[in-house]
Motif scaffolding. Structure first.
Motif, mmCIF file in Angstrom:
data_model
loop_
_atom_site.group_PDB
_atom_site.id
_atom_site.type_symbol
_atom_site.label_atom_id
_atom_site.label_comp_id
_atom_site.label_asym_id
_atom_site.label_seq_id
_atom_site.Cartn_x
_atom_site.Cartn_y
_atom_site.Cartn_z
ATOM 1 N N SER A 160 0.840 -1.188 0.000
ATOM 2 C CA SER A 160 0.000 0.000 0.000
ATOM 3 C C SER A 160 0.880 1.245 0.000
ATOM 4 C CB SER A 160 -0.892 0.011 1.232
ATOM 5 O OG SER A 160 -1.642 1.203 1.306
ATOM 6 N N SER A 161 0.314 2.354 -0.423
ATOM 7 C CA SER A 161 1.008 3.632 -0.317
ATOM 8 C C SER A 161 0.633 4.350 0.976
ATOM 9 C CB SER A 161 0.681 4.519 -1.512
ATOM 10 O OG SER A 161 -0.713 4.720 -1.607
ATOM 11 N N SER A 162 -0.275 3.752 1.720
ATOM 12 C CA SER A 162 -0.750 4.348 2.971
ATOM 13 C C SER A 162 -0.084 3.683 4.172
ATOM 14 C CB SER A 162 -2.267 4.203 3.091
ATOM 15 O OG SER A 162 -2.929 4.825 2.022
ATOM 16 N N VAL A 163 0.011 4.437 5.240
ATOM 17 C CA VAL A 163 0.543 3.919 6.496
ATOM 18 C C VAL A 163 -0.610 3.415 7.352
ATOM 19 C CG1 VAL A 163 1.779 4.503 8.621
ATOM 20 C CG2 VAL A 163 2.504 5.495 6.441
ATOM 21 N N PHE A 164 -0.421 2.263 7.961
ATOM 22 C CA PHE A 164 -1.456 1.685 8.794
ATOM 23 C C PHE A 164 -0.964 1.536 10.232
ATOM 24 C CE2 PHE A 164 -4.566 0.827 5.633
ATOM 25 C CZ PHE A 164 -3.875 0.602 4.467
ATOM 26 N N SER A 165 -1.870 1.746 11.167
ATOM 27 C CA SER A 165 -1.512 1.590 12.574
ATOM 28 C C SER A 165 -1.350 0.116 12.940
ATOM 29 C CB SER A 165 -2.568 2.243 13.459
ATOM 30 O OG SER A 165 -3.848 1.702 13.174
ATOM 31 N N SER A 166 -2.029 -0.745 12.218
ATOM 32 C CA SER A 166 -1.854 -2.185 12.406
ATOM 33 C C SER A 166 -2.254 -2.884 11.123
ATOM 34 C CB SER A 166 -2.695 -2.711 13.577
ATOM 35 O OG SER A 166 -4.067 -2.668 13.251
ATOM 36 N N LEU A 167 -1.787 -4.083 10.978
ATOM 37 C CA LEU A 167 -2.133 -4.850 9.796
ATOM 38 C C LEU A 167 -2.425 -6.282 10.219
ATOM 39 C CD1 LEU A 167 -0.756 -4.355 6.306
ATOM 40 C CD2 LEU A 167 -1.063 -6.694 7.128
ATOM 41 N N GLN A 168 -3.417 -6.860 9.585
ATOM 42 C CA GLN A 168 -3.839 -8.209 9.952
ATOM 43 C C GLN A 168 -3.854 -9.105 8.725
ATOM 44 O OE1 GLN A 168 -7.603 -6.938 11.483
ATOM 45 N NE2 GLN A 168 -6.842 -6.837 13.571
ATOM 46 N N LEU A 227 -5.669 -14.597 11.441
ATOM 47 C CA LEU A 227 -4.457 -15.382 11.688
ATOM 48 C C LEU A 227 -3.506 -14.637 12.626
ATOM 49 C CD1 LEU A 227 -3.707 -16.598 8.040
ATOM 50 C CD2 LEU A 227 -4.759 -17.908 9.903
ATOM 51 N N VAL A 228 -3.286 -13.347 12.328
ATOM 52 C CA VAL A 228 -2.307 -12.596 13.116
ATOM 53 C C VAL A 228 -2.557 -11.101 12.966
ATOM 54 C CG1 VAL A 228 -0.573 -12.240 11.309
ATOM 55 C CG2 VAL A 228 0.181 -12.573 13.663
ATOM 56 N N THR A 229 -2.137 -10.349 13.970
ATOM 57 C CA THR A 229 -2.124 -8.888 13.918
ATOM 58 C C THR A 229 -0.694 -8.420 14.173
ATOM 59 O OG1 THR A 229 -4.389 -8.708 14.735
ATOM 60 C CG2 THR A 229 -2.992 -6.759 14.934
ATOM 61 N N VAL A 230 -0.194 -7.526 13.326
ATOM 62 C CA VAL A 230 1.116 -6.915 13.536
ATOM 63 C C VAL A 230 0.924 -5.422 13.695
ATOM 64 C CG1 VAL A 230 2.580 -8.675 12.499
ATOM 65 C CG2 VAL A 230 1.484 -7.005 11.027
ATOM 66 N N CYS A 258 -5.064 -9.674 3.513
ATOM 67 C CA CYS A 258 -4.476 -8.749 4.480
ATOM 68 C C CYS A 258 -5.500 -7.637 4.718
ATOM 69 C CB CYS A 258 -3.150 -8.191 4.000
ATOM 70 S SG CYS A 258 -3.228 -7.195 2.496
ATOM 71 N N ALA A 259 -5.394 -6.980 5.844
ATOM 72 C CA ALA A 259 -6.312 -5.898 6.177
ATOM 73 C C ALA A 259 -5.586 -4.896 7.041
ATOM 74 C CB ALA A 259 -7.537 -6.434 6.901
ATOM 75 N N GLN A 294 -10.062 3.879 9.138
ATOM 76 C CA GLN A 294 -11.067 2.932 8.665
ATOM 77 C C GLN A 294 -10.383 1.576 8.548
ATOM 78 O OE1 GLN A 294 -13.117 2.904 4.642
ATOM 79 N NE2 GLN A 294 -14.464 4.344 5.697
ATOM 80 N N PHE A 295 -11.142 0.593 8.120
ATOM 81 C CA PHE A 295 -10.599 -0.758 8.037
ATOM 82 C C PHE A 295 -10.656 -1.199 6.586
ATOM 83 C CE2 PHE A 295 -9.085 -4.099 10.607
ATOM 84 C CZ PHE A 295 -9.452 -5.301 10.010
ATOM 85 N N TYR A 296 -9.485 -1.518 5.998
ATOM 86 C CA TYR A 296 -9.411 -1.850 4.583
ATOM 87 C C TYR A 296 -8.889 -3.261 4.388
ATOM 88 C CZ TYR A 296 -9.602 3.237 4.114
ATOM 89 O OH TYR A 296 -9.973 4.552 4.193
ATOM 90 N N PHE A 297 -9.552 -4.008 3.515
ATOM 91 C CA PHE A 297 -9.063 -5.328 3.159
ATOM 92 C C PHE A 297 -8.272 -5.266 1.855
ATOM 93 C CE2 PHE A 297 -10.440 -8.793 5.812
ATOM 94 C CZ PHE A 297 -11.413 -8.218 6.605
ATOM 95 N N GLY A 298 -7.339 -6.198 1.715
ATOM 96 C CA GLY A 298 -6.595 -6.331 0.479
ATOM 97 C C GLY A 298 -7.434 -7.027 -0.582
#
Lengths: 113, 108
Positions: free
Chosen positions: B25-33, B46-49, B89-90, B95-99
């Motif tokens: 992504s070109s955006s920064v995310f506070s967390s990714l799942q 499965l996991v949250t980073v 991935c999400a 907001q919450f975005y899915f891949g």
């Protein structure tokens, strides 16, 4: 049950009919999300509730889509005057932590003929 | 609009092979799942980073969050037929975005 449940699991509607899709979240979860998923694609965000307040409805594709969660628990997604492009799986998810950990229901597969 | 692009979109491999799925992504995310979804079911987490550069392992699955928190990868070692499914991935920001999803088929 312990998980998120959705009903009906399958819905066939004639074009122009109204439909209502139900989501029962995990008990105590304050956050509830609705998503639309096309076959083989990732879910697309529709709307988000925190308790009974609809905090974000920016993903609803048109004013034919309406969601509510009047008592902060069960939610209903209503689609008025269904169109063929509304055919998709509609997923509901609930969360206890504002969405960082979401638990999904099995989805409702809507087919508009 | 989906801000997270996954590659490859489809992947078919033999049992025992290794694979890597990318989420960019070109955006920064506070967390990714990362989620896995089987036909007729909802996605399962499965996991949250949450930290840039973070690496998490879950049995044969290794997840990495990019240093800039814009991308992630999922590596599966010695794939098994039970790994077959749609991997998503999400990302969380305001907001919450899915891949876009990666459909994996592992052939016995």
């Amino acid at each position: 049950g312990a998980g998120v449940s959705q009903s009906p699991r399958y819905k066939v509607a004639k074009r122009g009919q109204d439909v209502a899709l139900r989501c029962d979240p995990i008990s105590g979860h304050v956050s509830l999300f609705w998503y639309q998923q096309a076959l083989g694609q990732g879910p697309e965000f529709l709307t988000y509730f925190q308790n009974e307040a609809q905090l974000d409805k920016s993903g609803l594709p048109s004013d034919r889509f309406f969601a509510e969660r009047p008592e902060g628990s069960v939610s209903t997604l209503k689609i008025q005057r269904t169109q063929q492009e509304d055919s998709a799986v509609y997923l509901c998810a609930s969360s206890s932590d504002r969405g960082y950990t979401q638990y999904f229901g099995p989805g409702t597969r809507l087919t508009v003929l | 609009t989906q801000l997270l692009e996954q590659s490859p979109q489809f992947l078919s491999i033999q049992e025992g092979e290794n694979l890597t799925v990318y989420c960019n992504s070109s955006s920064v995310f506070s967390s990714l799942q990362w989620y896995r979804q089987e036909p007729g079911e909802g996605p399962v987490l499965l996991v949250t980073v949450v930290t840039g550069g973070e690496v998490k392992k879950l049995k044969r699955l290794t997840f990495q969050f990019g240093d800039a928190r814009k991308d992630s990868s999922l590596h599966i070692t010695a794939a098994q037929p039970g790994d077959t499914g749609l991997y998503l991935c999400a990302g969380s920001s305001n907001q919450f975005y899915f891949g876009t999803g990666t459909s994996l088929t592992v052939i016995p």
